[in-house]
Design a protein around this motif. Structure first.
Motif, mmCIF file in Angstrom:
data_model
loop_
_atom_site.group_PDB
_atom_site.id
_atom_site.type_symbol
_atom_site.label_atom_id
_atom_site.label_comp_id
_atom_site.label_asym_id
_atom_site.label_seq_id
_atom_site.Cartn_x
_atom_site.Cartn_y
_atom_site.Cartn_z
ATOM 1 N N ARG A 73 13.625 -6.852 -3.313
ATOM 2 C CA ARG A 73 12.195 -6.568 -3.314
ATOM 3 C C ARG A 73 11.727 -6.711 -1.857
ATOM 4 N N PRO A 74 10.616 -6.068 -1.497
ATOM 5 C CA PRO A 74 10.234 -6.088 -0.080
ATOM 6 C C PRO A 74 9.986 -7.482 0.505
ATOM 7 N N PHE A 75 9.652 -8.455 -0.335
ATOM 8 C CA PHE A 75 9.405 -9.799 0.213
ATOM 9 C C PHE A 75 10.693 -10.603 0.325
ATOM 10 N N GLU A 95 14.327 -2.237 7.473
ATOM 11 C CA GLU A 95 12.930 -2.654 7.491
ATOM 12 C C GLU A 95 12.035 -1.505 7.022
ATOM 13 N N SER A 98 13.114 -0.394 3.063
ATOM 14 C CA SER A 98 12.916 -1.375 1.988
ATOM 15 C C SER A 98 11.761 -2.315 2.262
ATOM 16 N N GLY A 99 11.258 -2.330 3.493
ATOM 17 C CA GLY A 99 10.161 -3.236 3.823
ATOM 18 C C GLY A 99 10.603 -4.673 3.992
ATOM 19 N N LYS A 101 12.802 -8.002 5.470
ATOM 20 C CA LYS A 101 13.066 -8.599 6.766
ATOM 21 C C LYS A 101 14.536 -9.008 6.855
ATOM 22 N N LEU A 102 15.116 -8.879 8.029
ATOM 23 C CA LEU A 102 16.456 -9.408 8.257
ATOM 24 C C LEU A 102 16.319 -10.799 8.855
ATOM 25 N N ASP A 126 8.009 -20.435 -1.390
ATOM 26 C CA ASP A 126 6.764 -20.481 -0.608
ATOM 27 C C ASP A 126 6.428 -19.066 -0.157
ATOM 28 N N GLU A 127 5.295 -18.556 -0.626
ATOM 29 C CA GLU A 127 4.993 -17.137 -0.390
ATOM 30 C C GLU A 127 4.714 -16.789 1.060
ATOM 31 N N HIS A 128 4.589 -17.804 1.918
ATOM 32 C CA HIS A 128 4.385 -17.493 3.332
ATOM 33 C C HIS A 128 5.671 -17.035 4.005
ATOM 34 N N HIS A 129 6.778 -17.279 3.336
ATOM 35 C CA HIS A 129 8.072 -16.999 3.957
ATOM 36 C C HIS A 129 8.858 -15.939 3.197
ATOM 37 N N THR A 130 9.489 -15.059 3.938
ATOM 38 C CA THR A 130 10.451 -14.134 3.367
ATOM 39 C C THR A 130 11.466 -14.935 2.550
ATOM 40 N N GLN A 131 11.731 -14.481 1.339
ATOM 41 C CA GLN A 131 12.642 -15.197 0.458
ATOM 42 C C GLN A 131 14.069 -14.670 0.644
ATOM 43 N N ASP C 89 5.625 -16.718 9.218
ATOM 44 C CA ASP C 89 4.629 -17.213 8.266
ATOM 45 C C ASP C 89 3.845 -16.122 7.554
ATOM 46 N N GLU C 95 6.803 -5.875 8.765
ATOM 47 C CA GLU C 95 7.932 -5.022 8.403
ATOM 48 C C GLU C 95 7.545 -4.123 7.225
ATOM 49 N N ARG C 96 6.896 -4.688 6.231
ATOM 50 C CA ARG C 96 6.576 -3.891 5.051
ATOM 51 C C ARG C 96 5.508 -2.841 5.333
ATOM 52 N N TYR D 224 4.081 -13.315 -3.799
ATOM 53 C CA TYR D 224 4.700 -12.835 -2.557
ATOM 54 C C TYR D 224 4.073 -11.520 -2.106
ATOM 55 N N LYS D 227 0.729 -12.173 -0.452
ATOM 56 C CA LYS D 227 0.814 -12.635 0.934
ATOM 57 C C LYS D 227 1.299 -11.515 1.843
ATOM 58 N N GLN D 228 2.396 -10.851 1.446
ATOM 59 C CA GLN D 228 2.948 -9.787 2.288
ATOM 60 C C GLN D 228 1.946 -8.635 2.411
#
Lengths: 339, 339, 339, 339
Positions: A73-75, A95, A98-99, A101-102, A126-131, C89, C95-96, D224, D227-228
């Protein structure tokens, strides 16, 4: 003249070209609804077992991006070496498509370690961070090294224990299997890899790569991503027929072994040249070595190749399925002549 | 057996396959830095003049998406027929890759009119609305019709008067030029088209299409979009060599003329069959006709083809560069036998 | 009770709340076509001069993403500190939305240097690589440090010499200007910054940030990106009126100075506590310090704050526009009591 | 002066502004980890039952895009009216953020029918076509009409029978519930709707909307996406407190009923004016009517409103929670004076 710049500078292996010519008959359905495609998929099932899915795409970037995007998923993010092809050589294709992050981590001669992976496994939930969702490694790595079966298994186990998936960018997957002296199944399926970008072009094919999924649940939507991602070719039989020839009678291994052995020969012949400092023992068909800076221009007058790091004069030489002993010895002779 | 399902069910023209085999020599640089690619671009410049840019890509969806995305910011839209391939047959590829919206308008046998275009030219400068930027037409259209030179010029003029650009999806561009009896230059450059997805695969090539830009300023970033869009193939010479053969001695016209004339033959032979109602006069290599519903199953026992509209029994038959008179007459005979 | 977790835990400054209440009259046009919005933009022009563009958005992530995306094509990248808010953060928002890659480089206490920027300025013109286009810095940085006027000018000059643009993530831009004792114009426009995410929420506003462009050519499409990026609020007057109050009589400076001075007070009061090791001299309203691990739990019983690095027990304390001397002294007393 | 242009031209209801002022105390955690947000979610659970998820966002476009994107993969599409706000008034926000295509169908006074939905339910399982996944309707529709409970249930049942989901764009959801004389639960949850963009701003709030999911499995990743998608505001309490006041003592219904009844009054008072042709019986707070073309300019001298169709002189008048009987009568008098 053969070059030592990249294995994609080579042409097509005669048996593969023959297969292309042989399938140029009559009309068949397009977009993969043809018997050649069916047969090629069967060939892959002979290699890996029945429970796989196979999707042919146009090229390696397509294999990586379409394959990875089907897992993400993009996140969600992909943990990979900072030197990974997907991170530095694909113009940000993941990027954009798929949106996602690497999440790059340091490499050791192209490989990544579980210790370094752990360092980016934070902010979970934590939704602030890419999972983090996928670990992606290159086999052969961008520095010519090869993960051992044991290392692959450890990475896959670690991934699954942490609800992650393991992806392999296998643009030189044949060279890796040849180096390890194992089957594709032993190296990829049995170790627990989830998805592979299975390369053919760098090992004697004309075009076309395959995405191999060992978990059909994960890849169930992959056909849509392939089409939406512009990677579905209409006259699919011409990719399929190449893979049939590639897998038949282990042509892939013969090609890869030739490339690998020529790299080994180059290493051996240059061992006595103390100015050439190899980055590591040669495992595949890529050689990384620091050479005297003043040699580079002279060498490139006759042989095109990449300078990986100007500062340290680190150069890359790559052999191919069609590199011959004579060509290696010519190159060695030329190097020794410069000295 | 030849089919009448699609021209992409055909194989590769012998001269093009020969060109592929002939270029399978030695090593050349990858990703287009080779002499074959240079020569193919020169061939296109002979066709269109010097002031063009040419980018080879893997397939037609790639040509459309990469080409259009290079003309668009994500808030800008593409005006196209509701039946356009980019709108209904590419799984939303443009929306995903460029983020842009398609502004679909009604078609008349596949063509769009300036009157209908005007209806979506509102909300200009208003950020709540997608800003129209490109008019995209298909030549040949999805219903087998062909825009005349005059119609193309009017569309291009209208586009430019309204600060729009004109894009042509030319997956069957050869069939259109053959139908109009004109050169590619007269049909595309001289009328004022800005960017073309120039197809080869449906007219005897194996794979590979070209994006032709008549406005280098517009396409200056196209190489990045091509790479980021997964459409840059490594062993580029094998696409380039096909286009060289395709353009040489007007092989393209010979192929397209054969396909077109076989469609015309089919039309003529079926004119006497009153149950077959042609959607329009046949202009290219595609035939659209309403036939008795009960014929379809019987016909498809021997010939695969698409049913475009179940309700009206509208079917599509497509001829190819390699369709022969005998095959057409066999098909005609089979139809008459069903009757 | 006031906390030391973040300045966005605070409420709204009374004068700003008063401005909100005062503008709750009658009907006005929505989406920014109202007199409050016009007046707020005028206020910004009084601050920065006439040649700017101002776009109000909902929040800081929106300001960063919409602003940056207006400067970028998807194949272009943003050079930033690995610790940058946009990198760690915002859940991969850039990216998205823009498809662009972040080119992260090491930081020194939150700042980046020209030497490190140079290391990612390679592969220019090479389509395999993301093309660097923007340098993005945070002022105040994520580690509480503040770029000097001289450093900002050097970064801007370097950017422009290299055909790059300079973006400032200014979620704490007031604290920076207060720390440097300069005007916003001296810090941002006169140094050569191109685009600023101008924050208000962390300095006493309720919601709403501004994107300030010093180069209208660059931001000409920003209004479309703002709408397409879901950042255009309908009842815009309620953001505008806050900024009017924020800029009037330098309320922003008064608020920021209070926050900064309370952080300074905290530093001074804890200087004698040798177990507290400050990461650097306090410049703004953020304090980073290593404290004994065993203190953390105890401290967090009464005061919520972030632990930045578990391993080194690095914690972050943030003061706000409404932090009082008494609250700081209470906190200090509590710390000293733990000791 | 009140206007009849849009309900978002109004200010904030006094009780909601009071709630905002009342919660401006002390520090609370940001991004929704505060007691106001918890209480607001509890309020929604009192309305809809326990098994829901609530996500507060900045605005209506955000609610639609974040909500829909959480239901969609990029190859999946949204069936909606061609007049839907998401299709024509959000600058392509869904296409850009989720990569998905909107499958637009004709409307009847803003509503869509199952018969028309069926027409785009083809190509299922075929990767060349966008796969329909969500039906999105607006309640109140863009033409002021209101789906009945029965219609909603039929749409939801049809959706679920066809493996689709039903989304409601509820920017005027209170006006719909007031019009139907039912509870939110009866209208949305009990009919089988899956996800709602729950609007507040057009009914007396300052900013902030809610995404309500009746199927937590579907929305599990929504935080997510929020936020994104730049829709997570830091000082969340100020949105939450508005919704608490909005839901308390049915303030929402009181506001919406006032707006609706003022529209009804306007209709009744103008019934005798034969030049004013209402598009349909007034159901909510929006009036669509064809008026003599020459009236428009004159009317707009005193009252700003939208002309929906220049050709037919179709205009839109919208009443608001704060529209008074006197204002309606003034407007009516002005119209009659023009006549």
């Amino acid at each position: 003249m053969k070059m030592f710049a990249s294995d994609n500078n080579s042409g097509v292996h005669p048996k593969i070209l023959e297969a292309i010519c042989d399938c140029n008959k009559e009309h068949v359905l397009s977009y993969g609804d043809d018997l050649y495609t069916k047969k090629a998929i069967e060939k892959f099932k002979e290699v890996f077992g029945e429970e796989i899915e196979v999707y042919f795409v146009a090229n390696g970037t397509g294999a990586n991006v379409i394959g990875l995007s089907s897992l993400l998923r993009p996140f969600e993010g992909v943990i990979c070496a900072d030197t990974a092809h997907i991170n530095v050589d694909e113009c940000g294709a993941i990027e954009r498509f798929s949106g996602s992050k690497l999440l790059q981590i340091p490499h050791h001669k192209g490989k990544i370690t579980i210790d370094n992976i752990k360092k980016v496994l934070h902010g979970l939930g934590d939704e602030h961070h890419t999972q983090p969702k996928v670990i992606s490694i290159s086999q052969v790595t961008e520095f010519g090294t090869v993960y051992s079966i044991k290392e692959l298994k450890e990475l896959a186990d670690f991934a699954h224990e942490n609800k992650l998936l393991l992806h392999v960018d296998g643009s030189r997957i044949s060279n890796a299997a040849a180096a390890l002296g194992c089957s594709f199944k032993e190296m990829l399926k049995d170790t627990g890899v989830d998805l592979v970008s299975f390369g053919g072009t760098k090992n004697g094919m004309m075009y076309g790569e395959a995405i191999i999924s060992f978990n059909p649940e994960l890849s169930k939507n992959l056909k849509y991503a392939r089409k939406q991602g512009m990677q579905l070719l209409s006259k699919m039989r011409f990719i399929a027929t190449q893979f049939i020839a590639f897998l038949e009678k282990d042509l892939w291994r013969q090609n890869a072994a030739q490339a690998n052995s020529m790299a080994k020969l180059l290493e051996e012949e240059l061992k006595s040249v103390t100015e050439v400092k190899f980055l590591s023992e040669i495992q595949s068909n890529m050689i990384f070595a620091e050479i005297p800076r003043e040699w580079i221009e002279k060498l490139q007058e006759r042989y095109y190749f990449y300078v990986v790091d100007e500062e340290t004069s680190l150069v890359r030489w790559v052999t191919s399925y069609d590199t011959t002993k004579e060509e290696v010895m010519d190159f060695v002779g030329y190097i020794k002549g410069i000295k």
